[in-house]
Design an enzyme around this catalytic site. Structure first.
Site, PDB file in Angstrom:
ATOM      1  N   ASP A  37       0.871  -1.188   0.000  1.00  0.00           N
ATOM      2  CA  ASP A  37       0.000   0.000   0.000  1.00  0.00           C
ATOM      3  C   ASP A  37       0.903   1.232   0.000  1.00  0.00           C
ATOM      4  O   ASP A  37       2.052   1.164   0.424  1.00  0.00           O
ATOM      5  CB  ASP A  37      -0.901  -0.006   1.253  1.00  0.00           C
ATOM      6  CG  ASP A  37      -2.144   0.880   1.116  1.00  0.00           C
ATOM      7  OD1 ASP A  37      -3.258   0.342   1.106  1.00  0.00           O
ATOM      8  OD2 ASP A  37      -1.979   2.124   1.000  1.00  0.00           O
ATOM      9  N   ASP A  63       3.428   1.245  -4.552  1.00  0.00           N
ATOM     10  CA  ASP A  63       2.476   1.969  -5.391  1.00  0.00           C
ATOM     11  C   ASP A  63       2.151   1.040  -6.574  1.00  0.00           C
ATOM     12  O   ASP A  63       3.037   0.716  -7.372  1.00  0.00           O
ATOM     13  CB  ASP A  63       3.112   3.275  -5.884  1.00  0.00           C
ATOM     14  CG  ASP A  63       2.165   4.102  -6.729  1.00  0.00           C
ATOM     15  OD1 ASP A  63       1.181   3.540  -7.274  1.00  0.00           O
ATOM     16  OD2 ASP A  63       2.397   5.316  -6.854  1.00  0.00           O
ATOM     17  N   VAL A  64       0.884   0.621  -6.668  1.00  0.00           N
ATOM     18  CA  VAL A  64       0.539  -0.384  -7.693  1.00  0.00           C
ATOM     19  C   VAL A  64       0.629   0.149  -9.118  1.00  0.00           C
ATOM     20  O   VAL A  64       0.561  -0.617 -10.074  1.00  0.00           O
ATOM     21  CB  VAL A  64      -0.871  -1.002  -7.467  1.00  0.00           C
ATOM     22  CG1 VAL A  64      -0.920  -1.776  -6.158  1.00  0.00           C
ATOM     23  CG2 VAL A  64      -1.967   0.059  -7.546  1.00  0.00           C
ATOM     24  N   TYR A 156     -13.936   5.668 -13.344  1.00  0.00           N
ATOM     25  CA  TYR A 156     -14.040   4.623 -12.317  1.00  0.00           C
ATOM     26  C   TYR A 156     -14.785   3.415 -12.868  1.00  0.00           C
ATOM     27  O   TYR A 156     -14.340   2.270 -12.711  1.00  0.00           O
ATOM     28  CB  TYR A 156     -14.764   5.192 -11.087  1.00  0.00           C
ATOM     29  CG  TYR A 156     -14.798   4.251  -9.892  1.00  0.00           C
ATOM     30  CD1 TYR A 156     -13.770   4.245  -8.955  1.00  0.00           C
ATOM     31  CD2 TYR A 156     -15.868   3.379  -9.692  1.00  0.00           C
ATOM     32  CE1 TYR A 156     -13.802   3.387  -7.856  1.00  0.00           C
ATOM     33  CE2 TYR A 156     -15.909   2.521  -8.603  1.00  0.00           C
ATOM     34  CZ  TYR A 156     -14.877   2.529  -7.689  1.00  0.00           C
ATOM     35  OH  TYR A 156     -14.914   1.673  -6.609  1.00  0.00           O
ATOM     36  N   LYS A 160     -13.425  -0.419 -13.538  1.00  0.00           N
ATOM     37  CA  LYS A 160     -13.989  -1.591 -12.856  1.00  0.00           C
ATOM     38  C   LYS A 160     -14.518  -2.621 -13.862  1.00  0.00           C
ATOM     39  O   LYS A 160     -14.400  -3.831 -13.635  1.00  0.00           O
ATOM     40  CB  LYS A 160     -15.080  -1.162 -11.874  1.00  0.00           C
ATOM     41  CG  LYS A 160     -14.539  -0.329 -10.698  1.00  0.00           C
ATOM     42  CD  LYS A 160     -13.481  -1.085  -9.908  1.00  0.00           C
ATOM     43  CE  LYS A 160     -13.024  -0.343  -8.668  1.00  0.00           C
ATOM     44  NZ  LYS A 160     -12.004  -1.100  -7.916  1.00  0.00           N
ATOM     45  N   THR A 191     -16.570   2.388   4.139  1.00  0.00           N
ATOM     46  CA  THR A 191     -15.108   2.488   4.274  1.00  0.00           C
ATOM     47  C   THR A 191     -14.747   3.972   4.194  1.00  0.00           C
ATOM     48  O   THR A 191     -15.587   4.801   3.804  1.00  0.00           O
ATOM     49  CB  THR A 191     -14.373   1.774   3.113  1.00  0.00           C
ATOM     50  OG1 THR A 191     -14.627   2.512   1.907  1.00  0.00           O
ATOM     51  CG2 THR A 191     -14.817   0.326   2.950  1.00  0.00           C
TER      52      THR A 191
HETATM   53  P1  NAI Z   1     -10.065   2.842   0.992  1.00  0.00           P
HETATM   54  O1  NAI Z   1      -9.734   4.196   0.480  1.00  0.00           O
HETATM   55  O2  NAI Z   1     -10.514   2.687   2.393  1.00  0.00           O
HETATM   56  O3  NAI Z   1      -8.810   1.857   0.751  1.00  0.00           O
HETATM   57  C1  NAI Z   1      -8.113   1.861  -0.464  1.00  0.00           C
HETATM   58  C2  NAI Z   1      -6.656   1.550  -0.183  1.00  0.00           C
HETATM   59  O4  NAI Z   1      -5.958   1.530  -1.432  1.00  0.00           O
HETATM   60  C3  NAI Z   1      -5.968   2.614   0.707  1.00  0.00           C
HETATM   61  O5  NAI Z   1      -5.251   2.010   1.757  1.00  0.00           O
HETATM   62  C4  NAI Z   1      -5.040   3.322  -0.276  1.00  0.00           C
HETATM   63  O6  NAI Z   1      -3.860   3.847   0.340  1.00  0.00           O
HETATM   64  C5  NAI Z   1      -4.728   2.198  -1.253  1.00  0.00           C
HETATM   65  N1  NAI Z   1      -4.222   2.728  -2.512  1.00  0.00           N
HETATM   66  C6  NAI Z   1      -4.718   3.757  -3.252  1.00  0.00           C
HETATM   67  N2  NAI Z   1      -3.929   3.984  -4.308  1.00  0.00           N
HETATM   68  C7  NAI Z   1      -2.912   3.082  -4.238  1.00  0.00           C
HETATM   69  C8  NAI Z   1      -1.775   2.813  -5.054  1.00  0.00           C
HETATM   70  N3  NAI Z   1      -1.508   3.543  -6.151  1.00  0.00           N
HETATM   71  N4  NAI Z   1      -0.959   1.809  -4.690  1.00  0.00           N
HETATM   72  C9  NAI Z   1      -1.211   1.079  -3.574  1.00  0.00           C
HETATM   73  N5  NAI Z   1      -2.244   1.290  -2.762  1.00  0.00           N
HETATM   74  C10 NAI Z   1      -3.093   2.280  -3.095  1.00  0.00           C
HETATM   75  O7  NAI Z   1     -11.141   2.285  -0.029  1.00  0.00           O
HETATM   76  P2  NAI Z   1     -12.054   0.948  -0.012  1.00  0.00           P
HETATM   77  O8  NAI Z   1     -13.446   1.395  -0.020  1.00  0.00           O
HETATM   78  O9  NAI Z   1     -11.584  -0.005   0.992  1.00  0.00           O
HETATM   79  O10 NAI Z   1     -11.723   0.390  -1.475  1.00  0.00           O
HETATM   80  C11 NAI Z   1     -11.040  -0.844  -1.696  1.00  0.00           C
HETATM   81  C12 NAI Z   1     -11.391  -1.327  -3.094  1.00  0.00           C
HETATM   82  O11 NAI Z   1     -12.782  -1.627  -3.130  1.00  0.00           O
HETATM   83  C13 NAI Z   1     -11.143  -0.288  -4.194  1.00  0.00           C
HETATM   84  O12 NAI Z   1     -10.651  -0.939  -5.349  1.00  0.00           O
HETATM   85  C14 NAI Z   1     -12.530   0.269  -4.451  1.00  0.00           C
HETATM   86  O13 NAI Z   1     -12.656   0.791  -5.747  1.00  0.00           O
HETATM   87  C15 NAI Z   1     -13.362  -0.972  -4.234  1.00  0.00           C
HETATM   88  N6  NAI Z   1     -14.774  -0.731  -3.971  1.00  0.00           N
HETATM   89  C16 NAI Z   1     -15.162  -0.005  -2.873  1.00  0.00           C
HETATM   90  C17 NAI Z   1     -16.514   0.208  -2.639  1.00  0.00           C
HETATM   91  C18 NAI Z   1     -17.025   0.988  -1.456  1.00  0.00           C
HETATM   92  O14 NAI Z   1     -18.229   1.304  -1.416  1.00  0.00           O
HETATM   93  N7  NAI Z   1     -16.217   1.296  -0.460  1.00  0.00           N
HETATM   94  C19 NAI Z   1     -17.533  -0.325  -3.565  1.00  0.00           C
HETATM   95  C20 NAI Z   1     -17.009  -1.077  -4.662  1.00  0.00           C
HETATM   96  C21 NAI Z   1     -15.678  -1.260  -4.843  1.00  0.00           C
END
Ligand code: NAI
Length: 249
Positions: A37, A63-64, A156, A160, A191
């Site tokens: 992360d 960083d992915v 986005y 996806k 989240t």
């Molecule tokens: P979040 O913001 O709580 O967690 C996302 C994590 O990804 C963070 O720790 C961030 O630092 C990390 N991140 C961001 N860019 C990065 C990079 N370039 N390299 C490495 N790490 C990176 O968000 P959440 O909600 O937990 O999202 C997780 C996944 O679930 C995402 O792919 C999001 O699109 C997906 N998602 C979330 C939904 C929601 O309602 N929360 C719904 C559908 C999908």
């Protein structure tokens, strides 16, 4: 026996939200977890939590969007644990507030770089490691927005939808290598990312989901455990929806 006993799992985006819940639940189910992360203190805090609960976790700032950093994450996992069994690609950013006309080219490129190209890179190098190990399971986190349209989310949603197709492609490419590839399509989950969209958006989405609420990160983690485990031995190529009924309407 615990569901993921002796599995070695890389989880991206595990410093927060869904990825974090997955890391904590995987560790509780017996997996050795490697977290990649960009958020250094938050990632270290997750490792501390897991270690305090007698779990096995390690954090590498990754960083992915950066191929060299993704390769280093996979290499560190193989040198630490000898192999890679499971990848969960959960790293992602939000990206919705402008219509297709108003979305800037830079914003579109950025969300595609993290949410689509980042998943491609982690899958690409994890698949190589899994081929070396002779088996594996990948669970990427897509979204219901890869399945249905929602205004103001061009980048986005495109990312996806792309994650779902990356998953299907790899599932058929690597089935004969003993590697299963699936993804989860969550609806609105509580989240930090979802909260950043604002209370009103969360409430509106809750009413659009027939179960009448937003989901929890732990509810997504429960499905990730199943898909990563040997219980799902005949499951590959699936886009598993966890959305309170949103896409059933
Ligand atoms: P979040 O913001 O709580 O967690 C996302 C994590 O990804 C963070 O720790 C961030 O630092 C990390 N991140 C961001 N860019 C990065 C990079 N370039 N390299 C490495 N790490 C990176 O968000 P959440 O909600 O937990 O999202 C997780 C996944 O679930 C995402 O792919 C999001 O699109 C997906 N998602 C979330 C939904 C929601 O309602 N929360 C719904 C559908 C999908």
């Amino acid at each position: 026996m615990r569901a993921l006993q002796n599995k070695v799992a890389v989880i991206t985006g595990a410093a927060s939200g869904i990825g974090r819940a997955i890391a904590e639940r995987f560790a509780a189910e017996g997996a050795a977890v490697v977290i990649g992360d960009v958020r250094e203190p938050d990632g270290a805090a997750v490792v501390e939590n897991i270690t305090a609960a007698d779990g096995n976790a390690f954090f590498l700032r990754t960083d992915v969007t950066d191929s060299a950093q993704v390769r280093a994450l996979i290499a560190a996992t193989e040198s630490r644990h000898g192999r890679l069994d499971v990848l969960v690609a959960a790293a992602g950013i939000g990206g919705g507030s402008a219509t297709t006309v108003d979305c800037s080219e830079a914003d579109f490129d950025h969300v595609i770089a993290v949410n689509l190209r980042g998943v491609f890179l982690t899958m690409k190098y994890a698949l190589s490691a899994m081929q070396r190990a002779g088996q594996g399971a990948i669970v990427s986190i897509a979204s219901v927005l890869g399945l249905v349209g929602l205004p103001r989310t061009p980048g986005y949603s495109a990312a996806k939808g792309g994650v779902i197709q990356l998953m299907r492609t790899a599932a058929v490419e690597y089935a004969q290598h003993g590697i299963r590839v699936n993804c989860i399509c969550p609806g609105m989950i509580d989240t930090p990312m979802a909260r950043a969209a604002g209370d009103l958006a969360m409430q509106q989405f809750a009413t659009l989901q027939p179960l009448g609420r937003v989901g929890t990160a732990d509810e997504v983690a429960a499905a990730a455990v199943f898909l990563a485990s040997d219980q799902a031995a005949f499951v590959t190529g699936a886009a598993f929806v966890i959305d309170g009924g949103f896409t059933a309407q």
